[in-house]
Write an enzyme that holds these catalytic residues in place. Structure first.
Site, PDB file in Angstrom:
ATOM      1  N   SER A 132      30.375  47.199  48.005  1.00  0.00           N
ATOM      2  CA  SER A 132      30.724  46.644  49.319  1.00  0.00           C
ATOM      3  C   SER A 132      32.235  46.460  49.469  1.00  0.00           C
ATOM      4  O   SER A 132      32.769  46.588  50.569  1.00  0.00           O
ATOM      5  CB  SER A 132      29.978  45.332  49.580  1.00  0.00           C
ATOM      6  OG  SER A 132      30.466  44.303  48.770  1.00  0.00           O
ATOM      7  N   ASN A 133      32.923  46.171  48.371  1.00  0.00           N
ATOM      8  CA  ASN A 133      34.395  46.065  48.462  1.00  0.00           C
ATOM      9  C   ASN A 133      35.015  47.423  48.753  1.00  0.00           C
ATOM     10  O   ASN A 133      35.947  47.534  49.552  1.00  0.00           O
ATOM     11  CB  ASN A 133      34.973  45.463  47.177  1.00  0.00           C
ATOM     12  CG  ASN A 133      34.904  43.944  47.200  1.00  0.00           C
ATOM     13  OD1 ASN A 133      35.668  43.302  47.916  1.00  0.00           O
ATOM     14  ND2 ASN A 133      33.966  43.384  46.446  1.00  0.00           N
ATOM     15  N   HIS A 171      38.239  39.712  41.764  1.00  0.00           N
ATOM     16  CA  HIS A 171      37.439  38.828  40.915  1.00  0.00           C
ATOM     17  C   HIS A 171      36.895  37.690  41.786  1.00  0.00           C
ATOM     18  O   HIS A 171      37.664  37.069  42.529  1.00  0.00           O
ATOM     19  CB  HIS A 171      38.323  38.266  39.792  1.00  0.00           C
ATOM     20  CG  HIS A 171      37.576  37.392  38.841  1.00  0.00           C
ATOM     21  ND1 HIS A 171      36.778  37.917  37.844  1.00  0.00           N
ATOM     22  CD2 HIS A 171      37.470  36.050  38.751  1.00  0.00           C
ATOM     23  CE1 HIS A 171      36.231  36.908  37.172  1.00  0.00           C
ATOM     24  NE2 HIS A 171      36.618  35.774  37.698  1.00  0.00           N
ATOM     25  N   VAL A 213      41.827  40.437  29.979  1.00  0.00           N
ATOM     26  CA  VAL A 213      40.678  40.449  30.892  1.00  0.00           C
ATOM     27  C   VAL A 213      40.914  39.396  31.975  1.00  0.00           C
ATOM     28  O   VAL A 213      40.995  38.202  31.673  1.00  0.00           O
ATOM     29  CB  VAL A 213      39.360  40.163  30.120  1.00  0.00           C
ATOM     30  CG1 VAL A 213      38.182  40.083  31.094  1.00  0.00           C
ATOM     31  CG2 VAL A 213      39.114  41.241  29.082  1.00  0.00           C
ATOM     32  N   LYS A 260      32.578  37.688  51.540  1.00  0.00           N
ATOM     33  CA  LYS A 260      33.203  37.892  52.846  1.00  0.00           C
ATOM     34  C   LYS A 260      34.734  37.828  52.720  1.00  0.00           C
ATOM     35  O   LYS A 260      35.456  38.626  53.308  1.00  0.00           O
ATOM     36  CB  LYS A 260      32.707  36.781  53.787  1.00  0.00           C
ATOM     37  CG  LYS A 260      32.584  37.203  55.190  1.00  0.00           C
ATOM     38  CD  LYS A 260      31.886  36.161  56.037  1.00  0.00           C
ATOM     39  CE  LYS A 260      32.422  36.292  57.439  1.00  0.00           C
ATOM     40  NZ  LYS A 260      32.517  35.040  58.142  1.00  0.00           N
TER      41      LYS A 260
END
Ligand code: GRF
Length: 200
Positions: free
Chosen positions: A13-14, A108, A143, A171
């Site tokens: 979705s990103n 993230h 990381v 969102k």
């Protein structure tokens, strides 16, 4: 035209949000290639439907750097300027990071440096913080440790579940990832230590 390379492992979705903003002319670049280490990744199908170049590069059973060398070769073949990790469930080797110094972004779903790693919406909920959010950062050899480009904050409500919280964060992810990509492609960011500052 600057070229983006997208790496994903799942829903995508990103990636889709970035692709829509590219189409709408809100990001000054084009998506050169979408690469997945999972053949059945929904994001790969979306990219195909959008008519973008896609590559499935299996990671299973390969040593980290051997896989990364294959991915880097494809990104170089497509002359990618900026790499966007968009739900790419692999840690990059130093070889990969050195191939694109300062030119790899990751999203993230928490306010780094809080809650690095995985299942971070659950971590935030279980910890009891009242606010969490998302972070776009430049990928370095640690990381979730690289310089932060954009962050957004969302509240945690009393009746939140992992799902409702993740949706609220997502969102904002879709909004700030495109914003960060735009800033990098427009060369608007300079680094001062760990800080990313807007060029005057
Ligand atoms: C997002 O929550 C992102 O922050 C994390 O993995 C998830 C990917 O979602 N790194 P999608 O594949 O972009 O829908």
């Amino acid at each position: 035209m600057k070229k983006l390379g997208i790496l994903l492992s799942g829903r995508g979705s990103n990636f889709e949000a970035i692709a829509r903003n590219v189409q709408a002319g809100k990001i000054p670049g084009e998506i050169a290639v979408v690469i997945s280490n999972k053949e059945d990744a929904l994001g790969l199908q979306t990219a195909q439907k959008m008519g973008l170049a896609t590559r499935f590069i299996p990671s299973k059973g390969k040593e980290r750097e051997a896989f990364d060398r294959e991915v880097v070769a494809v990104l170089k073949e497509f002359q990618v300027d900026l790499v966007c990790l968009a739900g790419f469930m692999r840690i990059l080797s130093p070889y990969f990071i050195r191939a694109f110094p300062g030119r790899i972004l990751n999203i993230h779903p928490a306010l780094l440096p809080c809650f690095p790693g995985v299942e971070v919406q659950k971590q935030a909920l279980d910890y009891g913080v009242k606010f969490t959010g998302c972070t776009v950062h430049i990928v370095d050899e640690g990381v979730d440790t690289g310089p932060i480009v954009c962050q957004a904050v969302v509240p945690i409500l009393d009746d939140d579940t992992v799902e409702t919280l993740a949706a609220r964060i997502l969102k904002e992810e879709h909004r700030i990832y495109s914003e960060a990509v735009r800033l990098l492609l427009e060369d608007r960011i300079r680094l001062e230590g760990r800080r990313t500052l807007l060029k005057k």
